[in-house]
Motif scaffolding. Structure first.
Motif, PDB file in Angstrom:
ATOM      1  N   THR A  71      97.210  79.399  63.102  1.00 31.84           N
ATOM      2  CA  THR A  71      96.282  79.816  62.045  1.00 31.84           C
ATOM      3  C   THR A  71      95.420  78.656  61.563  1.00 31.84           C
ATOM      4  N   SER A  73      91.443  78.169  58.983  1.00 27.12           N
ATOM      5  CA  SER A  73      90.415  78.865  58.215  1.00 27.12           C
ATOM      6  C   SER A  73      89.065  78.218  58.477  1.00 27.12           C
ATOM      7  N   THR A  77      87.235  82.201  55.597  1.00 28.71           N
ATOM      8  CA  THR A  77      88.001  83.302  56.193  1.00 28.71           C
ATOM      9  C   THR A  77      89.088  82.762  57.121  1.00 28.71           C
ATOM     10  N   PRO A  78      90.189  83.525  57.276  1.00 30.93           N
ATOM     11  CA  PRO A  78      91.257  83.068  58.155  1.00 30.93           C
ATOM     12  C   PRO A  78      90.823  83.053  59.617  1.00 30.93           C
ATOM     13  N   SER A 118      97.590  70.021  58.425  1.00 26.83           N
ATOM     14  CA  SER A 118      96.240  70.542  58.603  1.00 26.83           C
ATOM     15  C   SER A 118      95.348  69.476  59.209  1.00 26.83           C
ATOM     16  N   GLY A 289      87.694  89.383  61.580  1.00 32.55           N
ATOM     17  CA  GLY A 289      88.189  88.921  60.278  1.00 32.55           C
ATOM     18  C   GLY A 289      87.357  89.507  59.139  1.00 32.55           C
TER      19      GLY A 289
END
Ligand SMILES: [Zn+2]
Length: 313
Positions: A71, A73, A77-78, A118, A289
Motif C-alpha cells: 500500500t 498513497s 488517495t490510497p 514509508s 480508487g
C-alpha cells in the motif's frame, strides 16, 4: 499546493541510470530506471516520471528479496501495489482537478522482522488541455421531472453500492484492450456547458459504433452491476479488483449477469443508443480508487506494466 510541494529533495539521493528506450509493438515507452540507495532498503524504480491531468500512469519498483510493498498513497488517495514479475507495480490516477506540480508518492515498505517504513518519491502531475463543448437543448431535455429525479437518485445509489463492494484482489491480468474498435468521437474530460450551465466533465470516452456492435470486456474481472438506467441506458460495470472499475453505457442488449466472471474478450453486450444518447455509440469509463480517468491512458499504463514483466524473460 504548498503541502504537496517538495520541502526537501530526496532526488539528490537517487542515482539515475541512463535512459534506455524499449521499442514496443504499440509505441515507444521511454521509462527511466532509478536506483535509490538512501531508502529503507536499496531499491530500483521504473517510471515515466509524470502523470497527466485526468490520466493514470504506471509505476513499478524492484525491491531486495523478502522486502515487499502493498500500500501507499498519492495525491490524497490510497495506492495498491501488486506483484508483477520480480517486482511490484501500481496504477497512479490523477483527478482532472489535481494541483499541478510535484506530489510525493508514499510507499510503505515492509521486510520480515523489520518495522514498516514509508518511502516518499516525487512525481509530477502535468497539465493537459481538455476541449470545451457548449450545446443548447430544449429546457425539457436538460431539466428533469420529480419522478425522473427520484429514479436517477435510486440508480446512483445502486451504482455506489456496487462500487463499495469491490474485490480486494487484483483480477485483471494483461494490458487492457479497447472494448470496441470504432473511432473516438468524444474524449474523456471534455468540459461541458448545457444552455450556458456548467456540467460535469465527460466521465468517459465515446466510440462510434454501428447499432449491435459487440462490446468486449477489455480485461478480466467480475460483473459488479447490470441495469437499465435513465441517463446511461443499458449499463454494465465490471470490477477488475483493487478499486479498478470499468463502465459501459447506452448498450442495446446485455449479455452478462451480475456476479459473472469475465475474461479479456468476453461479450458484455451490444452497442446501442439507450438512455440519454443521440445515436449509437459506446461510452467507456474507468474509475481507479474512486477517480475517473481517461480510459485510453489505462491501456498505455497496463501495456507498460505488462511489458516490464515480460521483458524480464
Ligand atoms: Zn460519453
Amino acid at each position: 499546493m504548498l503541502g504537496k510541494i517538495l520541502k526537501f529533495s530526496p532526488v539528490r539521493a537517487f542515482v539515475i541510470v541512463p535512459f534506455f528506450i524499449l521499442a514496443l509493438p504499440f509505441g515507444p515507452f521511454v521509462p527511466s530506471i532509478i536506483k535509490v540507495t538512501r531508502a529503507p532498503v536499496p531499491l530500483e524504480i521504473i517510471t515515466n516520471g509524470s502523470i497527466a491531468l485526468g490520466e493514470v500512469a504506471s509505476f513499478s519498483i524492484k525491491l531486495p528479496p523478502k522486502a515487499y510493498t502493498k500500500t501507499g498513497s498519492f495525491n490524497g488517495t490510497p495506492v495498491f501495489f501488486f506483484k508483477s514479475g520480480s517486482g511490484y507495480s501500481a496504477l497512479l490516477p490523477a483527478t482532472l482537478s489535481s494541483t499541478l506540480g510535484t506530489h510525493l508518492l508514499e510507499l510503505k515498505i515492509e521486510a520480515p522482522g523489520k518495522e514498516s517504513k514509508s518511502f516518499f518519491y516525487p512525481l509530477e502531475i502535468k497539465d493537459k488541455k481538455y476541449e470545451v463543448s457548449r450545446i443548447t437543448v430544449p429546457k425539457s431535455m436538460s431539466h428533469f421531472s420529480k419522478k425522473t429525479l427520484k429514479r436517477m437518485k435510486k440508480e446512483r445509489k445502486s451504482v455506489k453500492k456496487a462500487l463499495s463492494k469491490g474485490t480486494g484482489k487484483k483480477l485483471w491480468k494483461d494490458a487492457f484492450i479497447r472494448p470496441v474498435p470504432g473511432k473516438l468521437t468524444s474524449g474523456f474530460g471534455k468540459r461541458r456547458f448545457i444552455n450556458g450551465e456548467s456540467r460535469n466533465p465527460h466521465s468517459g470516452a465515446d466510440f462510434r459504433t454501428p447499432l449491435g456492435e459487440p462490446v468486449l470486456s477489455p480485461s478480466s474481472g467480475v460483473v459488479a452491476l447490470i441495469g437499465n438506467h435513465y441517463l446511461t441506458g443499458y449499463t454494465v460495470i465490471i470490477d477488475h479488483g483493487l478499486e479498478l472499475f470499468s463502465f459501459y453505457y447506452h448498450l442495446s442488449k446485455l449479455e452478462v449477469k451480475t456476479g459473472e466472471v469475465v475474461e479479456e474478450g468476453t461479450l458484455l453486450g451490444l452497442a446501442g443508443s439507450t438512455g440519454r444518447s443521440t445515436g449509437p455509440h459506446l461510452h467507456w469509463g474507468i474509475k481507479i480508487g474512486g477517480i475517473k480517468v481517461n480510459p485510453l491512458s489505462l491501456i498505455t499504463a497496463t501495456e507498460e506494466i505488462t511489458f516490464i514483466r515480460e521483458s524480464e524473460g
